[in-house]
Write an enzyme that holds these catalytic residues in place. Structure first.
Site, PDB file in Angstrom:
ATOM      1  N   LYS A  53     -64.830 -34.595   6.402  1.00  0.00           N
ATOM      2  CA  LYS A  53     -65.912 -34.646   7.392  1.00  0.00           C
ATOM      3  C   LYS A  53     -66.642 -33.309   7.436  1.00  0.00           C
ATOM      4  CE  LYS A  53     -63.611 -38.267   9.978  1.00  0.00           C
ATOM      5  NZ  LYS A  53     -62.729 -38.679  11.055  1.00  0.00           N
ATOM      6  N   GLN A  97     -60.076 -36.126  16.217  1.00  0.00           N
ATOM      7  CA  GLN A  97     -59.465 -36.878  15.108  1.00  0.00           C
ATOM      8  C   GLN A  97     -58.282 -37.702  15.623  1.00  0.00           C
ATOM      9  OE1 GLN A  97     -60.523 -37.054  11.799  1.00  0.00           O
ATOM     10  NE2 GLN A  97     -58.942 -38.605  11.600  1.00  0.00           N
ATOM     11  N   ASP A 120     -67.970 -40.222  17.712  1.00  0.00           N
ATOM     12  CA  ASP A 120     -67.312 -41.436  17.224  1.00  0.00           C
ATOM     13  C   ASP A 120     -67.694 -42.681  18.030  1.00  0.00           C
ATOM     14  OD1 ASP A 120     -65.877 -41.306  14.914  1.00  0.00           O
ATOM     15  OD2 ASP A 120     -64.016 -40.595  15.849  1.00  0.00           O
TER      16      ASP A 120
END
Ligand code: NAP
Length: 283
Positions: A53, A97, A120
């Protein structure tokens, strides 16, 4: 024979477009977009995802900041770092994460992220925005799947779609996006009866199960569009999806491979969400 549609290629095209946008901001002397990535613990898979990422963000000239907490970090420690990122005006988007180490409450932590920095799209406010047709952050994997269907020239409206999996990360939001795009959607899961018969009716089949090579050609309608979301590592180390690609390929219009299918698009959509957060904050 069906077409293999590579997310790795599509993500390169989309990232090149986003790089031009970021270059323009830089040339105008503006601050560049910044993503904060928070990792708790040392899970090797998570570490590798985080590195991927950061690399993708850097490849288009954006900034990323890495916050690495130890495996034994408390809920309070994690949420303190999130609060710090929320308050920092030079950070546009925050990614926590997952999975968090056992004992930590993921949902609680996700809901402490500023919903306008929610890279997200998993904050309850963004889930609500998605389900009520309001503008907001869309979870990265479902957003990537919609881009892949566009690349396949699949006109979604009026089609029968079947999504196998109902997770909040993939199955549930992609079903919603497909429905919003005009498909008639059936969501299947581990309790579904007659899964094969249901899948056989799908013009669009999304497999997000987490079972290696589960879907063979007996589940697939001739000419269908198939998205293989699964990432499964076999004992010999090989990565495979939920779909037995070589068996299904001759029967479909298009299918995504694993690897190089949905995975690169997920990262690409994270970059897009970061850019979106930045642009919303600028305006
Ligand atoms: P998950 O939370 O474990 O959800 C799996 C879903 O599959 C559940 O809804 C489960 O049903 C259903 N399922 C399990 N066994 C089944 C069966 N035999 N028949 C029908 N349905 C079944 O996983 P996830 O996070 O959604 O991820 C799914 C897969 O996608 C995993 O392999 C994951 O690694 C991969 N993934 C890939 C990306 C990417 O970027 N490529 C991103 C995210 C996830 P129940 O709800 O009834 O348990």
């Amino acid at each position: 024979m069906g077409e293999l549609v590579y997310g790795s290629e599509l993500s390169k095209e989309l990232r090149a477009e986003m790089k031009l946008t970021v270059d323009q901001y830089r040339q105008k002397g503006m601050r560049i977009p910044c993503l904060a990535v928070i990792l708790v613990g040392d899970n090797p898979a998570s570490l590798s995802y985080v590195r991927g990422k950061e690399k993708a963000v850097a490849s288009i000239g954006m900034e990323s900041r890495f916050f690495h907490l130890p495996e034994d970090a408390s809920q309070e420690d994690v949420e303190k770092v999130i609060a710090q990122c929320n308050e920092d005006d030079t950070i546009d988007a925050v990614l926590l994460q997952l999975p968090l180490p056992a004992g930590l409450d993921e949902t609680h932590a996700l809901n402490t992220i500023d919903p306008d920095k929610d890279a997200d799209g998993l904050h309850v406010i963004n889930v609500g925005r998605l389900y009520s047709g309001q503008k907001g952050f869309v979870p990265c994997t479902p957003a990537g799947i919609m881009e892949l269907l566009k690349k396949m020239n699949c006109s979604i409206s009026g089609k029968r779609a079947v999504v196998i999996g109902r997770s909040r990360l993939v199955g549930a939001p992609v079903a919603r996006l497909l429905q919003d795009a005009g498909a008639t959607v059936t969501v299947c899961h581990s309790k579904t009866q007659n899964l094969r018969d249901i899948c056989k009716e799908a013009d669009i089949l999304v497999a997000a199960i987490g079972r290696p090579n589960f879907i063979d050609s007996s589940y697939v309608k001739e000419g269908a569009y198939v998205i293989d979301v699964g990432i499964n590592r076999l004992d010999n180390g090989k990565l495979v999806g939920d779909v037995l690609t070589e068996d299904v390929l001759p029967h479909v219009t298009a299918i995504t491979p694993v690897p190089k299918g949905v995975g690169p698009m997920t990262i690409c959509m994270l970059v897009r969400n970061t850019l979106y957060a930045y642009e919303e904050r600028q305006s």
